[in-house]
Design a protein around this motif. Sequence first.
Motif, PDB file in Angstrom:
ATOM      1  N   GLY A 156      -1.547  -1.443   6.925  1.00  0.00           N
ATOM      2  CA  GLY A 156      -3.007  -1.557   6.900  1.00  0.00           C
ATOM      3  C   GLY A 156      -3.665  -0.207   7.123  1.00  0.00           C
ATOM      4  N   CYS A 157      -4.509   0.212   6.184  1.00  0.00           N
ATOM      5  CA  CYS A 157      -5.224   1.493   6.318  1.00  0.00           C
ATOM      6  C   CYS A 157      -6.529   1.388   5.539  1.00  0.00           C
ATOM      7  CB  CYS A 157      -4.363   2.647   5.798  1.00  0.00           C
ATOM      8  SG  CYS A 157      -4.139   2.648   4.015  1.00  0.00           S
ATOM      9  N   CYS A 188       0.824  -1.216   0.000  1.00  0.00           N
ATOM     10  CA  CYS A 188       0.000   0.000   0.000  1.00  0.00           C
ATOM     11  C   CYS A 188       0.858   1.266   0.000  1.00  0.00           C
ATOM     12  CB  CYS A 188      -0.932  -0.007   1.210  1.00  0.00           C
ATOM     13  SG  CYS A 188      -1.939   1.463   1.343  1.00  0.00           S
ATOM     14  N   CYS A 230      -6.225   0.452   1.625  1.00  0.00           N
ATOM     15  CA  CYS A 230      -5.965  -0.956   1.284  1.00  0.00           C
ATOM     16  C   CYS A 230      -6.920  -1.890   2.027  1.00  0.00           C
ATOM     17  CB  CYS A 230      -4.518  -1.306   1.597  1.00  0.00           C
ATOM     18  SG  CYS A 230      -4.037  -1.010   3.309  1.00  0.00           S
ATOM     19  N   CYS A 240       0.084   3.261   3.589  1.00  0.00           N
ATOM     20  CA  CYS A 240       0.530   2.754   4.883  1.00  0.00           C
ATOM     21  C   CYS A 240       1.792   1.888   4.766  1.00  0.00           C
ATOM     22  CB  CYS A 240      -0.580   1.949   5.549  1.00  0.00           C
ATOM     23  SG  CYS A 240      -1.044   0.486   4.598  1.00  0.00           S
TER      24      CYS A 240
HETATM   25 ZN   LIG Z   1      -2.818   0.905   3.313  1.00  0.00          ZN
END
Ligand SMILES: [Zn+2]
Length: 340
Positions: free
Chosen positions: A271-272, A264, A275, A267
């Motif tokens: 993880g954000c 991504c 994504c 991030c």
């Molecule tokens: Zn992300």
Amino acid sequence: MSTLASLEKTALAELGACADQGALQAWNTKYFGKQGEVTLALKKVGEVPQTERPAFGREANRIKVALTKAHDDALANLKRKELERSLTEETLDVTLPGRPVQRGRLHVATQVLRRIYAIFADLGFQIYRSREVEDDLTNFELLNMPPHHPARDMWDTFHTETPGVLLRTHTSPGQIHVMRDLCPRPIRVILPGMCYRYEQITTRSEIMFHQVEGLAIGERVTMTDLKGTIVAFARRRFGEERQVRIRSSYFPFTEPSIEVDMDCIVCGGKGCSLCKRTGWLEIMGAGMVHPVVLRNGGYDPAKFSGFAFGMGPQRITMLMYAIDDIRVFWANDLRFLSQF
Ligand SMILES: [Zn+2]
């Protein structure tokens, strides 16, 4: 002498009635022209009896000077009034900033396409243009999707009134065209262009969108070449630190088939929301060209191999600029377009 006195009186009265420069000009001609009344009066000095001549001459000259001055004053007065009027009525504020000239620009879709072209040009890919109106044979059958193949359900499209003629659902039929054009020479091309699908329009899907297809065919083209090309593209487009992963997938026209994800860009894999907490973004589908497709293009699968990939520049643009609605690309809204 009485004629002179009435001449002055009349002249002054008429001068007072002059409302514009045209009237003043006419007045000047009437009294000071070649046949003007003042001009003629001055000529008459010689006809006046000698005893009265000096007094008449003096008076005539005085009137000439007085009327000339009155005319000049009236003219100056009129010009001043006209200037005042234009200053108040035709207000021009010279301290205001100039009006900016609206400059044209390329549509953001075109800008992104051109950046993609530039990256693949550096990798030795040529651009091959292919038609948007296709026949069923090239859009489906020659790409290993015979009639009633269940994969056709993924590509519902717009059909013309001529049976078998439709708007292409992907740029892949261009693979057939370029293979038949260039066979048996090696191929390294990208096939960009508009594609169409009969879909419900939502923030995630449109009935028209760009695709950029890639195709490389040669005698020893392998999956390693495909992976190298994809990684080079991802890093040139999204940054040198990008990581790429591949997952197995299925397309009728490639075997094996893969989906390509990139870590991504927001991030970096943690993880954000972009994504969806996975840390990965899907950027393209790809695979090794299916032997049936190679054969349909004129190449012997025993001797030649190739890879193909396909990506959606609109999806890539949405990732780059965090655009959350695909419909804005073709909505012609300048508030959106002028940002790029
Ligand atoms: Zn992300």
